[in-house]
Write an enzyme that holds these catalytic residues in place. Sequence first.
Site, PDB file in Angstrom:
ATOM      1  N   SER A  95      22.835   8.314 -12.287  1.00 34.93           N
ATOM      2  CA  SER A  95      23.399   8.207 -10.933  1.00 34.93           C
ATOM      3  C   SER A  95      22.229   8.158  -9.963  1.00 34.93           C
ATOM      4  CB  SER A  95      24.262   9.425 -10.614  1.00 34.93           C
ATOM      5  OG  SER A  95      25.231   9.621 -11.607  1.00 34.93           O
ATOM      6  N   LYS A 170      29.877   5.454  -7.659  1.00 38.57           N
ATOM      7  CA  LYS A 170      29.541   6.829  -8.076  1.00 38.57           C
ATOM      8  C   LYS A 170      29.324   7.731  -6.847  1.00 38.57           C
ATOM      9  CE  LYS A 170      28.191  10.281 -10.664  1.00 38.57           C
ATOM     10  NZ  LYS A 170      29.061  11.021 -11.559  1.00 38.57           N
ATOM     11  N   LYS A 238      21.222  15.909  -5.041  1.00 43.05           N
ATOM     12  CA  LYS A 238      20.597  14.590  -5.193  1.00 43.05           C
ATOM     13  C   LYS A 238      21.604  13.475  -4.889  1.00 43.05           C
ATOM     14  CE  LYS A 238      20.977  12.888  -9.110  1.00 43.05           C
ATOM     15  NZ  LYS A 238      21.859  11.966  -9.840  1.00 43.05           N
TER      16      LYS A 238
HETATM   17  P1  NAD Z   1      19.232  16.122 -17.479  1.00 46.12           P
HETATM   18  O1  NAD Z   1      18.213  16.560 -16.509  1.00 46.12           O
HETATM   19  O2  NAD Z   1      19.886  17.115 -18.378  1.00 46.12           O
HETATM   20  O3  NAD Z   1      18.638  14.952 -18.415  1.00 46.12           O
HETATM   21  C1  NAD Z   1      17.704  14.004 -18.005  1.00 46.12           C
HETATM   22  C2  NAD Z   1      16.800  13.699 -19.185  1.00 46.12           C
HETATM   23  O4  NAD Z   1      15.852  12.700 -18.778  1.00 46.12           O
HETATM   24  C3  NAD Z   1      15.984  14.912 -19.659  1.00 46.12           C
HETATM   25  O5  NAD Z   1      16.131  15.072 -21.048  1.00 46.12           O
HETATM   26  C4  NAD Z   1      14.551  14.545 -19.281  1.00 46.12           C
HETATM   27  O6  NAD Z   1      13.583  15.072 -20.172  1.00 46.12           O
HETATM   28  C5  NAD Z   1      14.616  13.031 -19.358  1.00 46.12           C
HETATM   29  N1  NAD Z   1      13.530  12.376 -18.614  1.00 46.12           N
HETATM   30  C6  NAD Z   1      13.128  12.591 -17.341  1.00 46.12           C
HETATM   31  N2  NAD Z   1      12.075  11.794 -17.042  1.00 46.12           N
HETATM   32  C7  NAD Z   1      11.821  11.081 -18.167  1.00 46.12           C
HETATM   33  C8  NAD Z   1      10.855  10.096 -18.485  1.00 46.12           C
HETATM   34  N3  NAD Z   1       9.932   9.708 -17.603  1.00 46.12           N
HETATM   35  N4  NAD Z   1      10.880   9.574 -19.728  1.00 46.12           N
HETATM   36  C9  NAD Z   1      11.796   9.971 -20.633  1.00 46.12           C
HETATM   37  N5  NAD Z   1      12.737  10.902 -20.399  1.00 46.12           N
HETATM   38  C10 NAD Z   1      12.742  11.447 -19.173  1.00 46.12           C
HETATM   39  O7  NAD Z   1      20.343  15.361 -16.602  1.00 46.12           O
HETATM   40  P2  NAD Z   1      21.843  15.013 -17.048  1.00 46.12           P
HETATM   41  O8  NAD Z   1      22.746  16.119 -16.630  1.00 46.12           O
HETATM   42  O9  NAD Z   1      21.878  14.505 -18.425  1.00 46.12           O
HETATM   43  O10 NAD Z   1      22.154  13.813 -16.009  1.00 46.12           O
HETATM   44  C11 NAD Z   1      21.615  12.512 -16.179  1.00 46.12           C
HETATM   45  C12 NAD Z   1      22.215  11.613 -15.106  1.00 46.12           C
HETATM   46  O11 NAD Z   1      23.636  11.594 -15.263  1.00 46.12           O
HETATM   47  C13 NAD Z   1      21.938  12.109 -13.673  1.00 46.12           C
HETATM   48  O12 NAD Z   1      21.723  11.022 -12.830  1.00 46.12           O
HETATM   49  C14 NAD Z   1      23.218  12.831 -13.309  1.00 46.12           C
HETATM   50  O13 NAD Z   1      23.447  12.831 -11.915  1.00 46.12           O
HETATM   51  C15 NAD Z   1      24.252  11.987 -14.055  1.00 46.12           C
HETATM   52  N6  NAD Z   1      25.469  12.698 -14.410  1.00 46.12           N
HETATM   53  C16 NAD Z   1      25.427  13.972 -14.891  1.00 46.12           C
HETATM   54  C17 NAD Z   1      26.608  14.618 -15.202  1.00 46.12           C
HETATM   55  C18 NAD Z   1      26.613  16.042 -15.715  1.00 46.12           C
HETATM   56  O14 NAD Z   1      27.695  16.660 -15.737  1.00 46.12           O
HETATM   57  N7  NAD Z   1      25.481  16.600 -16.147  1.00 46.12           N
HETATM   58  C19 NAD Z   1      27.845  13.975 -15.027  1.00 46.12           C
HETATM   59  C20 NAD Z   1      27.858  12.660 -14.580  1.00 46.12           C
HETATM   60  C21 NAD Z   1      26.667  12.030 -14.267  1.00 46.12           C
END
Ligand code: NAD
Length: 295
Positions: A95, A170, A238
């Site tokens: 997102s 979104k 964010k």
């Molecule tokens: P998170 O922080 O748990 O996961 C993000 C992952 O990206 C981590 O494992 C991190 O190590 C990795 N990462 C960051 N920089 C990196 C790089 N340079 N190279 C490789 N890997 C890298 O976040 P999340 O909760 O999984 O959310 C991910 C996206 O989905 C976000 O944009 C969030 O807004 C969206 N989202 C989350 C949810 C939720 O309930 N958690 C629901 C819908 C949407």
Amino acid sequence: MKIGFIGLGIMGKPMALNLKKAVYDLLVFDIVKSSVKVLTDAGAEAADSIKEVAEKADIILTMLPNSPHVKTVIAGENGVLEGISSGKIVIDMSSIAPGVSQEMSKLLQEKGVAFLDAPVSGGEPKAVDGTLAFMVGGPEETFKKVEEILNVMGGSVTLVGDVGSGNVTKLANQIIVALNIAAVSEAMVLATKAGVDPEAVFNAIKGGLAGSTVLNAKMPLILEGNFKPGFRIELHIKDLMNALETAHDVGVPIPLTSSVMEIMQALKVKGHEKDDHGGIIQFYESMADVKVRRK
Ligand code: NAD
């Protein structure tokens, strides 16, 4: 066909596991090696770099926190653009700001690579179940090619328009969810302090017009005082930041969103930024000096 998956966090890990279960040939990368191990234990292959994922995979999926991370992964040193070749497809499921999706799409297009922005709604439980709601922006022709893959992770997959439209959708979703949680919080704190059992209030109203998916999902957790994420307040901050910026860019004031943003900022000051966004109620509880819990 090989699928590359970059970003194995709360969401990416179960989504990638579902792709693996559906017998896709999967190549994964994350900077957190313990997350990569969960996928290699399930039979996926680990890449040493993002560039390697782009070189070897036909379709590259990214699931990262925010716009700067997506820019780094796609356009940074040793990133996707350095390894990718014409004819491949990149799908960013993070997102992020719609403008950044459009920027990434242009850069990839110069290399003959198609791009879709495909953020999701539903959170970790739906990522685990493979029932996320995908909102997709990009060319229909590209969408048709990857719809089957998105359907492995999603219960609904909807093309909403051109690149960037997925993330605009979104932002709308996140505004509705944030305001809904704030409304539930305000109402339940009032009911509790007025001496009515909040669980009884929940049961009385959930079938009526005030009922919502948010109410049903968050109220049982609030009643237990369980604010373990889920979807962290810092991620919702964010999203609302992206919503405010995008709204102001296109000339739309969003006063209720800015109020809930300030509530979340106050919670962050108190150290609640890692709590689930259902923890918004703690702001109201603290102001009214009452806790909304099961009796
Ligand atoms: P998170 O922080 O748990 O996961 C993000 C992952 O990206 C981590 O494992 C991190 O190590 C990795 N990462 C960051 N920089 C990196 C790089 N340079 N190279 C490789 N890997 C890298 O976040 P999340 O909760 O999984 O959310 C991910 C996206 O989905 C976000 O944009 C969030 O807004 C969206 N989202 C989350 C949810 C939720 O309930 N958690 C629901 C819908 C949407």
